[in-house]
Design an enzyme around this catalytic site. Structure first.
Site, PDB file in Angstrom:
ATOM      1  N   LYS A  13      26.255  23.897  30.497  1.00  0.00           N
ATOM      2  CA  LYS A  13      26.959  22.944  31.380  1.00  0.00           C
ATOM      3  C   LYS A  13      27.372  21.687  30.618  1.00  0.00           C
ATOM      4  O   LYS A  13      28.506  21.248  30.719  1.00  0.00           O
ATOM      5  CB  LYS A  13      26.058  22.496  32.549  1.00  0.00           C
ATOM      6  CG  LYS A  13      25.616  23.597  33.477  1.00  0.00           C
ATOM      7  CD  LYS A  13      24.885  23.023  34.675  1.00  0.00           C
ATOM      8  CE  LYS A  13      23.543  22.393  34.345  1.00  0.00           C
ATOM      9  NZ  LYS A  13      22.486  23.313  33.939  1.00  0.00           N
ATOM     10  N   ARG A  88      21.133  19.245  42.585  1.00  0.00           N
ATOM     11  CA  ARG A  88      20.151  20.236  42.151  1.00  0.00           C
ATOM     12  C   ARG A  88      19.247  20.699  43.301  1.00  0.00           C
ATOM     13  O   ARG A  88      18.396  21.550  43.079  1.00  0.00           O
ATOM     14  CB  ARG A  88      19.269  19.598  41.081  1.00  0.00           C
ATOM     15  CG  ARG A  88      19.451  20.186  39.684  1.00  0.00           C
ATOM     16  CD  ARG A  88      18.536  19.393  38.792  1.00  0.00           C
ATOM     17  NE  ARG A  88      18.251  20.001  37.543  1.00  0.00           N
ATOM     18  CZ  ARG A  88      18.827  19.657  36.397  1.00  0.00           C
ATOM     19  NH1 ARG A  88      19.787  18.768  36.370  1.00  0.00           N
ATOM     20  NH2 ARG A  88      18.438  20.219  35.282  1.00  0.00           N
ATOM     21  N   ARG A 127      17.020  25.116  20.404  1.00  0.00           N
ATOM     22  CA  ARG A 127      17.759  23.844  20.340  1.00  0.00           C
ATOM     23  C   ARG A 127      16.968  22.786  19.578  1.00  0.00           C
ATOM     24  O   ARG A 127      15.762  22.660  19.744  1.00  0.00           O
ATOM     25  CB  ARG A 127      17.996  23.316  21.757  1.00  0.00           C
ATOM     26  CG  ARG A 127      19.174  23.928  22.387  1.00  0.00           C
ATOM     27  CD  ARG A 127      19.826  23.215  23.500  1.00  0.00           C
ATOM     28  NE  ARG A 127      19.064  22.490  24.470  1.00  0.00           N
ATOM     29  CZ  ARG A 127      19.568  22.160  25.664  1.00  0.00           C
ATOM     30  NH1 ARG A 127      20.796  22.515  25.973  1.00  0.00           N
ATOM     31  NH2 ARG A 127      18.868  21.477  26.521  1.00  0.00           N
ATOM     32  N   ARG A 160      13.191  18.815  21.856  1.00  0.00           N
ATOM     33  CA  ARG A 160      12.937  18.002  23.048  1.00  0.00           C
ATOM     34  C   ARG A 160      11.768  18.586  23.817  1.00  0.00           C
ATOM     35  O   ARG A 160      11.630  19.798  23.901  1.00  0.00           O
ATOM     36  CB  ARG A 160      14.190  17.982  23.940  1.00  0.00           C
ATOM     37  CG  ARG A 160      15.187  16.954  23.531  1.00  0.00           C
ATOM     38  CD  ARG A 160      16.462  16.959  24.352  1.00  0.00           C
ATOM     39  NE  ARG A 160      16.443  17.719  25.591  1.00  0.00           N
ATOM     40  CZ  ARG A 160      17.507  17.886  26.370  1.00  0.00           C
ATOM     41  NH1 ARG A 160      18.656  17.325  26.041  1.00  0.00           N
ATOM     42  NH2 ARG A 160      17.445  18.584  27.481  1.00  0.00           N
ATOM     43  N   ARG A 171      11.348  25.311  34.198  1.00  0.00           N
ATOM     44  CA  ARG A 171      12.674  24.821  34.625  1.00  0.00           C
ATOM     45  C   ARG A 171      13.470  25.950  35.280  1.00  0.00           C
ATOM     46  O   ARG A 171      14.182  25.729  36.253  1.00  0.00           O
ATOM     47  CB  ARG A 171      13.448  24.259  33.421  1.00  0.00           C
ATOM     48  CG  ARG A 171      12.901  22.920  32.959  1.00  0.00           C
ATOM     49  CD  ARG A 171      13.482  22.517  31.618  1.00  0.00           C
ATOM     50  NE  ARG A 171      14.878  22.152  31.689  1.00  0.00           N
ATOM     51  CZ  ARG A 171      15.649  21.980  30.618  1.00  0.00           C
ATOM     52  NH1 ARG A 171      15.165  22.153  29.413  1.00  0.00           N
ATOM     53  NH2 ARG A 171      16.906  21.652  30.767  1.00  0.00           N
TER      54      ARG A 171
END
Ligand code: AMP
Length: 215
Positions: A13, A88, A127, A160, A171
């Site tokens: 996104k 959300r 990532r 992260r 998540r």
């Protein structure tokens, strides 16, 4: 143009929102980025949000709706925006609809990006973020080198906290339970455009633009 980029964590996104923002010349509003900046600046909002984010859970609707109301009523959003990470929950979606109604805006669309769950886990655990320029790279992209391709600083890559596998699984669970119903809600209003989120960044972007223009 007013767009909501929607999809599971890791579906791309943010990447697509940045490209669309520059091509369509409308601001990219990422609630994740707003919260991360608040955490970095150690503001009262950041202090509240930090632990929740680190667990991969959702910051309260009340806080998020407040942030979006303030942001979307700003001068820079007058001619359009791309929302990334909001709404959300159903409650956020209903508050967003009310805000649009109050601002007399009817023309917004939701772009739903889809991808396979294991592919998403893979993407997210790979990532790394440069702590100097904050750009995010995939391990394949930086070829396990310690030098940032963007700002050239060395040894500044971090994973992260919310990209660690356990947090990612959480998540995805939160996404299925709380966020997915938002899609059905907008589906009923005929506001959804479905786009396959697998492929190169350019391929996905072309698909989005093609579908937008043919809507
Ligand atoms: P993102 O970068 O969009 O994945 O957001 C990172 C984290 O910020 C999420 O895992 C949530 O903890 C929090 N967050 C971002 N947007 C929202 C939202 N609309 N509602 C609740 N929490 C959010």
């Amino acid at each position: 143009m007013r767009l909501i980029l929607f999809g599971a964590p890791g579906v791309g996104k943010g990447t697509q929102a940045k490209i669309l923002s520059s091509k369509l010349n409308i601001p990219h509003i990422s609630t994740g980025d707003i919260l991360r900046q608040a955490v970095k600046d150690q503001t009262p909002l950041g202090k509240k949000a930090k632990e929740v984010m680190n667990r991969g859970e959702l910051v309260s609707d009340e806080i998020m709706i407040g942030i979006i109301k303030d942001t979307l009523q700003g001068e820079h959003c007058k001619n359009g925006f791309i929302l990334d990470g909001f709404p959300r929950t159903l409650e956020q979606a209903k508050a967003f609809d009310k805000l649009m109604k109050d601002l007399n805006i009817k023309d917004f669309l939701l772009i739903s990006l889809s991808a396979d769950e294991e592919e998403l886990v893979n993407r997210l655990t790979n990532r790394r973020q440069c702590q100097v320029c904050h750009n995010i790279f995939n391990l394949d992209e930086i070829k396990y080198s310690s030098k940032c391709p963007n700002c050239r600083s060395e040894n500044n890559f971090i994973q992260r906290e919310d990209d660690k596998e356990e947090v990612i699984r959480n998540r995805l669970k939160v996404y299925k339970e709380n966020t997915k119903p938002v899609l059905d809600y907008y589906e009923k209003q005929d506001k959804v455009i479905y786009v396959n989120g697998l492929g190169t960044i350019e391929e996905i972007n072309s698909r989005i633009l093609f579908t937008l223009h043919s809507k």
